[in-house]
Scaffold this motif. Structure first.
Motif, PDB file in Angstrom:
ATOM      1  N   VAL A   1      19.848   0.000 -13.739  1.00 40.13           N
ATOM      2  CA  VAL A   1      19.156   0.835 -13.324  1.00 40.13           C
ATOM      3  C   VAL A   1      17.528   0.288 -14.396  1.00 40.13           C
ATOM      4  N   SER A   2      18.188  -0.180 -15.723  1.00 43.12           N
ATOM      5  CA  SER A   2      17.386  -0.484 -16.774  1.00 43.12           C
ATOM      6  C   SER A   2      16.416  -2.256 -15.709  1.00 43.12           C
ATOM      7  N   ARG A   3      17.245  -2.834 -15.089  1.00 43.32           N
ATOM      8  CA  ARG A   3      16.744  -4.195 -13.938  1.00 43.32           C
ATOM      9  C   ARG A   3      15.545  -3.300 -13.196  1.00 43.32           C
ATOM     10  N   VAL A   4      16.113  -2.908 -12.758  1.00 39.76           N
ATOM     11  CA  VAL A   4      14.562  -2.176 -11.374  1.00 39.76           C
ATOM     12  C   VAL A   4      13.971  -0.905 -12.049  1.00 39.76           C
ATOM     13  N   GLY A   5      13.282  -0.746 -13.516  1.00 40.69           N
ATOM     14  CA  GLY A   5      12.312   0.039 -13.853  1.00 40.69           C
ATOM     15  C   GLY A   5      11.261  -0.407 -13.284  1.00 40.69           C
ATOM     16  N   PHE A   6      10.936  -1.151 -12.951  1.00 43.06           N
ATOM     17  CA  PHE A   6       9.591  -1.158 -12.861  1.00 43.06           C
ATOM     18  C   PHE A   6       8.899  -0.719 -11.212  1.00 43.06           C
ATOM     19  N   ALA A   7      10.065  -0.250 -10.876  1.00 43.36           N
ATOM     20  CA  ALA A   7       9.970   0.774  -9.008  1.00 43.36           C
ATOM     21  C   ALA A   7       9.444   1.803  -9.497  1.00 43.36           C
ATOM     22  N   ASP A   8       8.382   2.254  -8.656  1.00 40.04           N
ATOM     23  CA  ASP A   8       7.570   3.474  -8.733  1.00 40.04           C
ATOM     24  C   ASP A   8       8.779   5.231  -8.470  1.00 40.04           C
ATOM     25  N   GLU A   9      10.048   4.696  -8.589  1.00 42.40           N
ATOM     26  CA  GLU A   9      10.984   5.400  -8.026  1.00 42.40           C
ATOM     27  C   GLU A   9      12.740   4.807  -8.533  1.00 42.40           C
ATOM     28  N   VAL A  10      13.286   5.683  -9.065  1.00 43.80           N
ATOM     29  CA  VAL A  10      14.753   4.993  -8.929  1.00 43.80           C
ATOM     30  C   VAL A  10      15.528   6.179  -7.878  1.00 43.80           C
ATOM     31  N   TYR A  11      16.677   5.759  -7.107  1.00 44.37           N
ATOM     32  CA  TYR A  11      17.710   6.598  -6.330  1.00 44.37           C
ATOM     33  C   TYR A  11      19.165   5.921  -7.232  1.00 44.37           C
TER      34      TYR A  11
ATOM     35  N   ASP B   1       0.716  -1.055   0.041  1.00 40.33           N
ATOM     36  CA  ASP B   1      -0.239  -0.114   0.218  1.00 40.33           C
ATOM     37  C   ASP B   1       1.568   1.200  -0.134  1.00 40.33           C
ATOM     38  N   ARG B   2       1.903   1.060  -0.093  1.00 38.22           N
ATOM     39  CA  ARG B   2       3.394   2.097  -0.585  1.00 38.22           C
ATOM     40  C   ARG B   2       3.991   2.001  -1.672  1.00 38.22           C
ATOM     41  N   PRO B   3       4.356   3.159  -2.566  1.00 41.70           N
ATOM     42  CA  PRO B   3       5.589   3.441  -3.671  1.00 41.70           C
ATOM     43  C   PRO B   3       6.760   2.119  -2.922  1.00 41.70           C
ATOM     44  N   VAL B   4       6.931   1.489  -4.464  1.00 43.65           N
ATOM     45  CA  VAL B   4       8.059   1.089  -4.113  1.00 43.65           C
ATOM     46  C   VAL B   4       9.330   1.543  -4.952  1.00 43.65           C
ATOM     47  N   VAL B   5      10.437   2.072  -3.671  1.00 45.23           N
ATOM     48  CA  VAL B   5      11.522   2.722  -4.560  1.00 45.23           C
ATOM     49  C   VAL B   5      13.050   1.640  -4.502  1.00 45.23           C
ATOM     50  N   ALA B   6      13.276   1.637  -5.290  1.00 47.42           N
ATOM     51  CA  ALA B   6      14.747   1.035  -5.800  1.00 47.42           C
ATOM     52  C   ALA B   6      15.799   1.949  -5.942  1.00 47.42           C
ATOM     53  N   LEU B   7      16.524   1.602  -4.597  1.00 48.34           N
ATOM     54  CA  LEU B   7      17.870   2.182  -4.475  1.00 48.34           C
ATOM     55  C   LEU B   7      19.341   1.107  -5.129  1.00 48.34           C
ATOM     56  N   VAL B   8      19.853   1.845  -5.808  1.00 45.87           N
ATOM     57  CA  VAL B   8      21.376   1.100  -6.879  1.00 45.87           C
ATOM     58  C   VAL B   8      22.388   1.925  -5.444  1.00 45.87           C
ATOM     59  N   MET B   9      23.065   1.092  -5.594  1.00 48.11           N
ATOM     60  CA  MET B   9      24.814   0.992  -4.334  1.00 48.11           C
ATOM     61  C   MET B   9      25.223   1.281  -5.801  1.00 48.11           C
ATOM     62  N   ALA B  10      25.658   2.820  -5.906  1.00 49.74           N
ATOM     63  CA  ALA B  10      27.226   2.397  -6.623  1.00 49.74           C
ATOM     64  C   ALA B  10      28.553   3.871  -6.950  1.00 49.74           C
TER      65      ALA B  10
ATOM     66  N   LEU C   1      13.987  -1.145  -2.017  1.00 48.45           N
ATOM     67  CA  LEU C   1      14.446  -2.618  -3.121  1.00 48.45           C
ATOM     68  C   LEU C   1      15.644  -1.741  -2.590  1.00 48.45           C
ATOM     69  N   CYS C   2      17.372  -2.456  -2.712  1.00 48.57           N
ATOM     70  CA  CYS C   2      18.197  -2.198  -2.551  1.00 48.57           C
ATOM     71  C   CYS C   2      19.474  -3.154  -3.258  1.00 48.57           C
ATOM     72  N   VAL C   3      19.731  -2.694  -4.092  1.00 48.97           N
ATOM     73  CA  VAL C   3      20.773  -3.353  -5.248  1.00 48.97           C
ATOM     74  C   VAL C   3      22.054  -2.425  -5.660  1.00 48.97           C
ATOM     75  N   PRO C   4      23.187  -3.970  -5.664  1.00 51.11           N
ATOM     76  CA  PRO C   4      24.386  -3.477  -5.760  1.00 51.11           C
ATOM     77  C   PRO C   4      25.011  -3.207  -7.099  1.00 51.11           C
ATOM     78  N   SER C   5      25.221  -2.086  -7.962  1.00 49.01           N
ATOM     79  CA  SER C   5      24.979  -1.362  -9.066  1.00 49.01           C
ATOM     80  C   SER C   5      25.667  -2.517 -10.204  1.00 49.01           C
ATOM     81  N   ASP C   6      26.827  -3.856  -9.441  1.00 50.04           N
ATOM     82  CA  ASP C   6      28.171  -3.768 -10.294  1.00 50.04           C
ATOM     83  C   ASP C   6      27.669  -5.300 -10.286  1.00 50.04           C
ATOM     84  N   HIS C   7      26.446  -6.285 -10.179  1.00 49.59           N
ATOM     85  CA  HIS C   7      26.586  -7.195 -10.818  1.00 49.59           C
ATOM     86  C   HIS C   7      25.686  -7.609 -11.682  1.00 49.59           C
ATOM     87  N   LEU C   8      25.834  -8.876 -12.290  1.00 48.10           N
ATOM     88  CA  LEU C   8      24.960  -9.353 -13.273  1.00 48.10           C
ATOM     89  C   LEU C   8      24.316 -10.195 -12.954  1.00 48.10           C
ATOM     90  N   VAL C   9      22.429 -10.213 -13.739  1.00 49.40           N
ATOM     91  CA  VAL C   9      21.811 -10.679 -13.273  1.00 49.40           C
ATOM     92  C   VAL C   9      20.902 -11.407 -14.465  1.00 49.40           C
TER      93      VAL C   9
END
Length: 344
Positions: free
Chosen positions: A54-64, A9-18, A114-122
């Protein structure tokens, strides 16, 4: 988003750790060219690891994207669709993630991260696993880690021991440090997961747990509006050591996707298809009577290797690295020496 997210019931924010450098991929990775800005080949062509993430987490409402001041402009240029959070100082993932959670709560309000490293292959069903982890973070009000099913007894990864196994999430019994080879084999046999360094939580949950951790002075300083002071008052520390290994509210979600942190040069043989002699080549090279080598170049430098076996040869710009493949983790020792001489 794929998966059942009706409970969100809230926005999803993807946080990319770079904020990292990726020292074990020297000389491709340098102080002015961290690992996340490399492409490392693969199906996505010239796209950098950061751009793919960043493309991979594009489903989030916001990306930082969270990064250091030295790389903020490069991040803005490479992924203009993402907001940028500039860390006051480079002090590992603990302070960085607490700072980001506090800032995002101020800017977005009640949300789930959703906290994800910026330098992994998935590759594979990342979005579905993310949906499960986000739902778990909301429903448990705890801290959720992704656990990757091991494909080998790796010694370069930390492990997660679950209390049980299920289709959604399970409580974490304990985190295990990077093991030796024999211990890694035992961990795999016992059904432990790799700790992929991906997490889901609400800002409130992380900050609650951080207040009872070595990061407490940072949370207090952030609450009072003094982030720089907060960073000065805490040590460099990972989120695993500072918070995840101390909390009683940690959960793990099985990560049903392909994952590799490309942490060292030997990982290239998992990224590109080796030739008939087991040589993995990224870039421009000629190999004669050579077996089981990793050769990587910047595309402008040509490498010839003759009669060698089990080596890493990496040539980028004006630097060349040669190391036995089994000692690929020791590249960080090279970087430590170079930093002492201000040559990294």
């Amino acid at each position: 988003m794929a998966g059942n997210t009706d409970a969100l019931d809230r926005p999803v924010v993807a946080l990319v750790m770079a904020g990292g450098t990726g020292t074990r991929l020297y000389p491709a990775s340098r102080s002015d060219r961290p690992k996340q800005f490399l492409s490392l080949g693969g199906a996505s062509g010239d796209a950098s690891l950061l751009q793919r993430t960043v493309s991979r987490v594009g489903f989030a409402d916001e990306v930082y994207v969270s990064t250091g001041a030295d790389h903020a402009e490069r991040v803005r240029a490479d992924v203009p669709e993402a907001g940028v959070l500039v860390e006051p100082a480079a002090k590992d993932t603990g302070p960085a993630l607490v700072y980001a959670a506090h800032r995002i709560r101020e800017q977005v309000g009640e949300c789930v991260l959703l906290c994800v490293p910026s330098d992994h292959l998935v590759a594979g069903a990342f979005e579905s696993a993310a949906a499960t982890a986000l739902r778990g973070a909301v429903e448990t009000e705890g801290l959720v880690a992704f656990g990757v099913e091991p494909s080998r007894p790796a010694t370069g990864y930390g492990y997660i021991e679950p209390k049980d196994r299920g289709p959604t999430w399970a409580e974490i019994e304990q985190f295990r440090e990077k093991p030796d080879a024999e211990t890694a084999r035992r961990f795999v046999e016992q059904g432990f997961y790799w700790n992929a360094g991906l997490f889901a939580w609400t800002p409130e949950s992380l900050l609650r747990e951080a207040r009872d951790s070595p990061l407490a002075p940072l949370v207090e300083a952030l609450d009072e509006g003094y982030p720089e002071r907060g960073f000065r008052e805490v040590e460099e520390v990972s989120i695993d050591y500072a918070v995840m290994e101390r909390t009683d509210d940690a959960y793990v979600v099985p990560a049903d996707f392909e994952w590799d942190d490309v942490g060292a040069w030997d990982a290239i043989e998992r990224v590109v298809e080796p030739d008939d002699d087991g040589n993995a080549v990224l870039g421009d090279a000629l190999l004669l009577d050579a077996e089981d080598n990793v050769v990587a170049t910047d595309g402008e430098t040509h490498v010839s290797a003759v009669g060698v076996e089990g080596l890493v040869v990496a040539a980028y710009d004006d630097r060349v690295l040669v190391v036995p493949k089994d000692d690929a983790q020791r590249v960080r020792e090279v970087v430590a020496k170079l930093r002492e001489q201000d040559l990294f």
